[in-house]
Design an enzyme around this catalytic site. Structure first.
Site, short mmCIF file in Angstrom:
data_model
loop_
_atom_site.label_atom_id
_atom_site.label_comp_id
_atom_site.label_asym_id
_atom_site.label_seq_id
_atom_site.Cartn_x
_atom_site.Cartn_y
_atom_site.Cartn_z
N ILE A 1 0.82 -1.22 0.00
CA ILE A 1 0.00 0.00 0.00
C ILE A 1 0.85 1.28 0.00
O ILE A 1 0.37 2.34 -0.39
CB ILE A 1 -1.01 -0.02 1.17
CG1 ILE A 1 -2.14 0.96 0.88
CG2 ILE A 1 -0.34 0.28 2.50
CD1 ILE A 1 -3.48 0.53 1.30
N ASN B 1 -3.87 1.47 15.20
CA ASN B 1 -4.40 1.05 16.52
C ASN B 1 -5.01 2.29 17.17
O ASN B 1 -4.89 3.40 16.66
CB ASN B 1 -3.28 0.44 17.36
CG ASN B 1 -2.05 1.33 17.38
OD1 ASN B 1 -2.12 2.51 17.72
ND2 ASN B 1 -0.91 0.79 16.97
N GLY C 1 3.12 -4.51 11.05
CA GLY C 1 2.31 -4.77 9.86
C GLY C 1 2.23 -3.57 8.93
O GLY C 1 3.21 -2.84 8.72
N VAL C 2 1.05 -3.35 8.40
CA VAL C 2 0.87 -2.28 7.42
C VAL C 2 1.10 -0.90 8.07
O VAL C 2 1.60 0.02 7.43
CB VAL C 2 -0.51 -2.42 6.72
CG1 VAL C 2 -1.65 -2.09 7.64
CG2 VAL C 2 -0.56 -1.59 5.46
N ASP C 3 0.76 -0.78 9.34
CA ASP C 3 0.96 0.46 10.09
C ASP C 3 2.44 0.84 10.10
O ASP C 3 2.81 2.00 9.81
CB ASP C 3 0.45 0.21 11.52
CG ASP C 3 0.22 1.48 12.32
OD1 ASP C 3 0.27 2.57 11.74
OD2 ASP C 3 -0.01 1.36 13.54
N SER D 1 -7.78 -5.29 9.85
CA SER D 1 -8.05 -6.30 10.90
C SER D 1 -7.71 -7.74 10.51
O SER D 1 -7.87 -8.65 11.32
CB SER D 1 -9.51 -6.26 11.40
OG SER D 1 -9.75 -5.09 12.15
N GLY E 1 -4.81 -9.04 9.80
CA GLY E 1 -3.45 -9.46 10.15
C GLY E 1 -3.38 -9.81 11.62
O GLY E 1 -4.02 -10.76 12.08
P1 ADP Z 1 -4.43 -5.41 11.79
O1 ADP Z 1 -3.76 -5.17 13.11
O2 ADP Z 1 -5.56 -4.44 11.49
O3 ADP Z 1 -4.82 -6.84 11.62
P2 ADP Z 1 -2.02 -5.77 10.12
O4 ADP Z 1 -1.09 -4.72 9.66
O5 ADP Z 1 -1.50 -6.79 11.07
O6 ADP Z 1 -3.32 -5.01 10.70
O7 ADP Z 1 -2.58 -6.56 8.86
C1 ADP Z 1 -3.58 -6.09 7.99
C2 ADP Z 1 -3.31 -6.64 6.61
O8 ADP Z 1 -2.33 -5.83 5.97
C3 ADP Z 1 -2.77 -8.06 6.59
O9 ADP Z 1 -3.46 -8.79 5.58
C4 ADP Z 1 -1.29 -7.87 6.23
O10 ADP Z 1 -0.77 -8.98 5.52
C5 ADP Z 1 -1.37 -6.66 5.33
N1 ADP Z 1 -0.14 -5.87 5.12
C6 ADP Z 1 1.01 -5.84 5.82
N2 ADP Z 1 1.88 -4.96 5.28
C7 ADP Z 1 1.28 -4.43 4.19
C8 ADP Z 1 1.65 -3.48 3.17
N3 ADP Z 1 2.85 -2.87 3.20
N4 ADP Z 1 0.74 -3.18 2.20
C9 ADP Z 1 -0.48 -3.77 2.19
N5 ADP Z 1 -0.89 -4.66 3.10
C10 ADP Z 1 -0.03 -4.99 4.08
#
Ligand code: ADP
Length: 175
Positions: free
Chosen positions: A17, A31, A39-41, A123, A125
């Site tokens: 993303i 969060n 993760g994505v954050d 949510s 991940g």
């Molecule tokens: P949450 O805590 O809301 O579950 P996560 O970041 O753990 O958030 O995961 C949400 C989704 O984002 C997961 O499917 C994970 O594989 C995905 N993800 C992780 N990094 C990236 C990225 N750089 N771009 C897009 N999606 C990502």
């Protein structure tokens, strides 16, 4: 794959993303404290630079299902919407909170007159939401927004794994 619903084009791609330069608003699965995380954050905060955490923390805390908007700083986008997705629970239904994240992100992007928005699988991940259920809620909620969408023309789900891509494609195909 992509589908047209009303005036919206909804598409699913596999990717990162933080690498969507043709999209105006990207959405962060954040969060409640909006202080960055894994993760994505983590990926979004690394790419945006340290000003993002200042801008997001200033609006914290938020509740699960809520969302705030900040500039995108060093990211190639205009804004970031930070959603606090719900932690998945079998005993407590949290689907309404997950739907609320998608609905509010669409609304905040519309308020900026944005033409495009990209979502990760909020949510699905660390927060443990089963992929198929998360995908169904995401696609259904965005499709429901299509009737009142004005500025937004393109919605892109950016999925990080083959499994997530397959789940979102299945959900989009059945709409
Ligand atoms: P949450 O805590 O809301 O579950 P996560 O970041 O753990 O958030 O995961 C949400 C989704 O984002 C997961 O499917 C994970 O594989 C995905 N993800 C992780 N990094 C990236 C990225 N750089 N771009 C897009 N999606 C990502």
């Amino acid at each position: 794959m992509q589908r047209a619903i009303e005036t919206l084009t909804i598409e699913c791609i596999k990717g990162d993303i933080t690498e969507q330069p043709d999209i105006a608003v990207i959405v962060n699965a954040a969060n409640k404290q909006l202080k960055g995380g894994g993760g994505v954050d983590g990926a979004i905060h690394r790419a945006a630079g340290p000003k993002l955490v200042e801008a997001s923390r200033a609006q914290a805390p938020i509740e699960a299902g809520e969302a705030v908007i900040t500039p995108a700083f060093d990211l190639p986008n205009d804004h970031v919407v930070h959603c606090a997705g719900p932690v998945y629970s079998k005993s407590q239904p949290v689907a309404a909170q997950l739907a609320s994240c998608y609905r509010l992100a669409m609304q905040l992007a519309e308020e900026q007159n944005a033409e495009s928005i990209a979502f990760p699988a909020i949510s699905a991940g660390i927060y443990g939401y089963p992929l198929d259920e998360a995908a169904e809620i995401a696609v259904q909620t965005v499709a429901d927004c299509a009737v009142r969408a004005q500025s937004i023309k393109r919605v892109r789900f950016v999925l990080f794994s083959d499994d997530a891509l397959a789940a979102f494609q299945r959900a989009l195909e059945t709409h």
